[in-house]
Structure formats: structure tokens, C-alpha cells
Design an enzyme around this catalytic site. Structure first.
Site, mmCIF file in Angstrom:
data_model
loop_
_atom_site.group_PDB
_atom_site.id
_atom_site.type_symbol
_atom_site.label_atom_id
_atom_site.label_comp_id
_atom_site.label_asym_id
_atom_site.label_seq_id
_atom_site.Cartn_x
_atom_site.Cartn_y
_atom_site.Cartn_z
ATOM 1 N N LYS A 1 8.656 10.766 -3.679
ATOM 2 C CA LYS A 1 7.394 11.528 -3.082
ATOM 3 C C LYS A 1 6.867 10.581 -1.814
ATOM 4 O O LYS A 1 7.442 9.790 -1.742
ATOM 5 C CB LYS A 1 6.535 10.960 -4.552
ATOM 6 C CG LYS A 1 6.064 9.938 -4.603
ATOM 7 C CD LYS A 1 5.582 9.380 -6.204
ATOM 8 C CE LYS A 1 5.572 7.394 -6.485
ATOM 9 N NZ LYS A 1 4.586 7.829 -7.885
ATOM 10 N N ARG B 1 -2.785 6.896 -18.788
ATOM 11 C CA ARG B 1 -3.557 7.777 -17.008
ATOM 12 C C ARG B 1 -3.499 9.385 -16.941
ATOM 13 O O ARG B 1 -3.785 9.944 -18.024
ATOM 14 C CB ARG B 1 -2.565 7.172 -16.135
ATOM 15 C CG ARG B 1 -3.141 7.032 -14.599
ATOM 16 C CD ARG B 1 -2.360 6.618 -13.405
ATOM 17 N NE ARG B 1 -0.930 6.802 -13.728
ATOM 18 C CZ ARG B 1 0.166 6.663 -13.082
ATOM 19 N NH1 ARG B 1 -0.392 6.106 -11.854
ATOM 20 N NH2 ARG B 1 1.923 6.863 -13.643
ATOM 21 N N TYR C 1 -10.817 -9.557 18.407
ATOM 22 C CA TYR C 1 -11.958 -9.702 17.631
ATOM 23 C C TYR C 1 -12.707 -10.858 16.487
ATOM 24 O O TYR C 1 -11.943 -11.615 15.893
ATOM 25 C CB TYR C 1 -11.741 -8.491 16.838
ATOM 26 C CG TYR C 1 -11.223 -7.004 17.560
ATOM 27 C CD1 TYR C 1 -12.263 -6.715 18.398
ATOM 28 C CD2 TYR C 1 -9.969 -6.762 17.765
ATOM 29 C CE1 TYR C 1 -12.533 -5.877 19.123
ATOM 30 C CE2 TYR C 1 -10.349 -5.326 18.432
ATOM 31 C CZ TYR C 1 -11.180 -4.733 19.567
ATOM 32 O OH TYR C 1 -11.334 -3.962 20.291
ATOM 33 N N MET D 1 -6.099 -2.140 16.770
ATOM 34 C CA MET D 1 -6.111 -1.327 16.289
ATOM 35 C C MET D 1 -4.559 -0.586 17.433
ATOM 36 O O MET D 1 -3.977 0.043 16.807
ATOM 37 C CB MET D 1 -7.054 0.178 17.363
ATOM 38 C CG MET D 1 -6.320 1.771 16.531
ATOM 39 S SD MET D 1 -7.266 3.116 17.225
ATOM 40 C CE MET D 1 -8.540 2.085 16.434
#
Ligand SMILES: *Cc1c(COP(=O)(O)O)cnc(C)c1O
Length: 372
Positions: free
Chosen positions: A35, A131, A256, A304
Site C-alpha cells: 500500500k 480501529r 533559517y 525546502m
């Protein structure tokens, strides 16, 4: 040439890991869970690489099964969550899929459907994950209703999922297993229970089928690991290169927000890989990285398109030096994705499934010559 960031996918390692899952459970069949695009590795390529080994595959939804069929995979494919709406049933039949049912509405839809041939169906019991699945006390009536419809369904199995199989000493796992075994015995039902950690560590949970997922990709899902998990080989290597170098004075910040400040004169390497590729922005200073096969670490926040590493103790590294963010370096050194994940406060699953389409996958190996 272009940007040097690549996800190398080692299909021989995938086959090795699948054989390990199979050999750990010699009386079970191993469903290869592919999956989420085979946990980010490319479902069609992985299914082809496993096609001669795995008797069936498992995905989360019909769209994933359709893309496997379009890719030429004709083995049985189990829908782990069954249908999401009843109008999928004709497509399930056309595509030759196996179903699981976890809710009453799915049972009703299935019993109202007239397939040309009965559909192999696994019934999910909620043994404690809370679940999906039927409560254990409701399971026998669902089982018998489906068993009494041999023109609609065939090959009934009892399926369940463990919440804590990754913990090596755990009462809750025992509690879930005891509930399932009681039901399976009373219904004389074949089972499908074991995910990767249970495949690796809990032979008592091995059933007619197991459902290994993440271990196929070489990640160890077990707390601490065990002898079996140490035989897993990484399938994905996320590799790139140093594209720039900076020498900075002690006290200067990098990246940053200036999160990291150089404790000494430092040599900083800039790597082409960032969160825009799926490298986790939560990675902290100190997250391990291999440069030319040597361990060093991330310094400063991930950007990024780039991230920065400390090259102060790797004077031989320069522009163009090879970088491995996880996986195996050309010289054999391994940086485990599980270790990287721990520095990102996450698990390998999110790192693997998070690699974005911008990163080209390069496939290696997988020639089905030798053994099966
Ligand atoms: C994803 C999934 C698996 C595989 O789990 P791993 O921890 O990756 O081995 C098994 N069963 C079900 C129902 C799943 O959704």
C-alpha cells in the site's frame, strides 16, 4: 546530469527481506503489503520484483489495486480496508480482488451483490486495536452469515491487527492474541494476523497468512530489534551530493532562524535535499548523515531544497562528495532509516511514504534468475 538527489531502490534487498519474512513463518503464506505506493518505493516495480515469490499482495484501496492491474500485476490483491462504497463491488469482481469486511454495511452490500464467482473474503475482528473490525461477540454471527452464502464469498479468513506487536514484552499483545485464538478455535477459522513486528518476533501469531509491510523495505519495526530484524537490508537509499561549501567562524549561525551556531570554526556542506523532497523538517541538529561513507550530522534547519551538514572533521569532503541521507553508501556503510527517524521524532513509515515525486526513483537488481 541535473539535481543529484535520487532514491535508489534495491529490488534484490526487497526480495531478500520478503524471503526472510517467508522463512520466519514456514507454515504461513506471506502477503506482501505494498500500500501507499509500496511505502514510497513504487508499488508496480516492487510488485513485479516480488511477483514470483509472493502469492498475493495487499493495498489499502481499489485505486491502488487498479494501478497494479494497469501495471501488469495479475496476482490476487487484498483490499485491507475492503470497499469504501458499495458501488465498488463490480470493480472488485472485474479486477479479481480479495475483500476484507470490517463493518455491517459491507456485509450487507456483499450479501446483496451477485458475483459470477464467489469473492475470497477476510473478516476483520477488533481484538483490541479499536480501529476497524467487528467486536469479538458479534464476529461469530457475521462469520456464519457469510459462510452461509457460498455463492457470494469463499475462502473466509479471520483477520485482526495488533496495536503493540512492536513492544517485546507486552501484555496487551497477549490479550489480543488470546481473544483471537479463542474465536479462531471456536469457528475453526484460518487466520491472518501478523504485521511486520509480529512476523519478526511472535511466531505464535503466525497464521495461514501473515501481512509483512515495513520489514519488506528493510526497516526494523521492533523495539530494540532482534536477530531476525538484524538480517533486514535497506531497500531505499536516499542519496545526494554536496553542492556548496562554507567556512564559518565560531559563533556564526547556519540556516533559517540560526538554530545551530558553530561551536568552533566550522566547515559547512550544503546538500541538495530538503523538505520539498520529503526529507523531514523536524530533523534536529545532530541527525546523522553519511558523507563519502563517513558519519557526520545535520546542522541547522532543513530548508525546502537544501540542508546543511558539518564537514569540519571531514576535510577530504568537497563539492560533489556523495551524501547518503539514509540507506547504504556505495562503500557498504549503512545509515538506518530507523535511526534517522528517531532524530525526527517519527517512524520510518512516515519518512518512506513522505518522499515526494520530485525525487526520481532509480531501480536496481530484481532480476528473477536464481532461487525462489
Ligand atoms: C499496513 C498494514 C500492515 C503492514 O504493517 P507493517 O507494520 O508495515 O508490517 C498489516 N496489516 C494491515 C491491516 C495494515 O494496514
Amino acid at each position: 546530469m541535473g539535481r543529484p538527489l535520487v532514491a535508489d531502490i534495491d529490488l534484490d534487498a526487497l526480495r531478500h527481506n520478503y524471503r526472510l519474512a517467508r522463512d520466519l513463518a514456514p507454515s504461513s503464506q506471506a502477503l506482501a503489503v505494498i500500500k501507499a505506493d509500496a511505502y514510497g518505493h513504487g508499488a508496480v516495480a516492487c510488485a513485479h520484483a516480488l511477483n514470483d515469490l509472493a502469492p498475493a499482495f495487499a493495498v489499502a484501496c481499489i485505486e491502488e489495486a487498479e494501478s497494479l492491474r494497469r501495471g501488469g500485476i495479475d496476482k490476487p490483491i487484498v483490499l485491507l480496508e475492503g470497499i469504501f462504497s458499495r458501488d465498488e463491488l463490480p470493480r472488485v469482481e472485474e479486477l479479481g480482488l480479495w475483500l476484507s469486511v470490517h463493518s455491517e454495511w459491507q456485509v450487507e452490500a456483499l450479501l446483496a451483490f451477485r458475483p459470477r464467482a464467489p469473492i475470497p473474503t477476510w473478516i476483520k475482528v477488533d481484538s483490541g486495536m479499536h480501529r476497524l473490525g467487528f467486536a469479538p461477540e458479534h464476529l461469530p454471527s457475521v462469520w456464519h452469515r457469510l459462510q452461509d452464502a457460498p455463492d457470494r464469498v469463499s475462502g473466509l479468513h479471520l483477520m485482526s491487527h495488533f496495536a503493540t506487536a512492536d513492544l517485546l514484552d507486552d501484555d496487551y499483545f497477549q490479550h489480543q492474541l488470546a481473544r483471537i485464538n479463542e474465536l479462531a478455535t471456536s469457528l475453526d477459522a484460518p487466520t491472518c494476523l501478523a504485521n511486520s513486528p509480529a512476523t519478526l518476533a511472535w511466531p505464535r501469531a503466525h497464521g495461514a497468512w501473515n501481512r509483512p509491510g515495513v520489514m519488506l523495505y528493510g526497516s526494523n519495526p521492533l523495539e530494540g530489534g532482534n536477530d531476525a530484524s538484524r538480517k533486514l537490508k535497506p531497500v531505499m537509499t536516499l542519496r545526494s551530493e554536496i553542492i556548496a561549501i562554507r567556512d564559518i567562524e565560531a559563533g556564526e549561525p547556519v540556516g533559517y532562524g540560526g538554530r545551530w551556531k558553530a561551536p568552533r570554526r566550522s566547515r559547512i556542506g550544503v546538500v541538495a535535499a530538503g523538505y520539498g523532497d520529503g526529507y523531514d523538517r523536524h530533523a534536529i541538529d545532530g541527525t546523522p548523515v553519511l558523507v563519502e561513507g563517513q558519519r557526520t550530522c545535520l546542522v541547522g534547519k532543513v530548508s525546502m531544497d537544501m540542508l546543511t551538514v558539518d564537514l569540519t572533521d571531514l576535510p577530504q569532503a568537497g563539492i560533489g562528495s556523495r551524501v547518503v541521507l539514509w540507506g547504504q553508501d556505495r562503500d557498504g556503510e549503512i545509515l538506518s532509516i530507523d535511526e534517522v527517524a528517531s532524530y525526527c521524532d517519527t517512524i520510518s513509515y512516515t519518512l518512506l511514504t513522505g518522499i515526494l515525486p520530485r525525487v526520481p526513483r532509480h531501480y536496481h537488481g530484481g532480476v528473477q534468475a536464481d532461487e525462489a
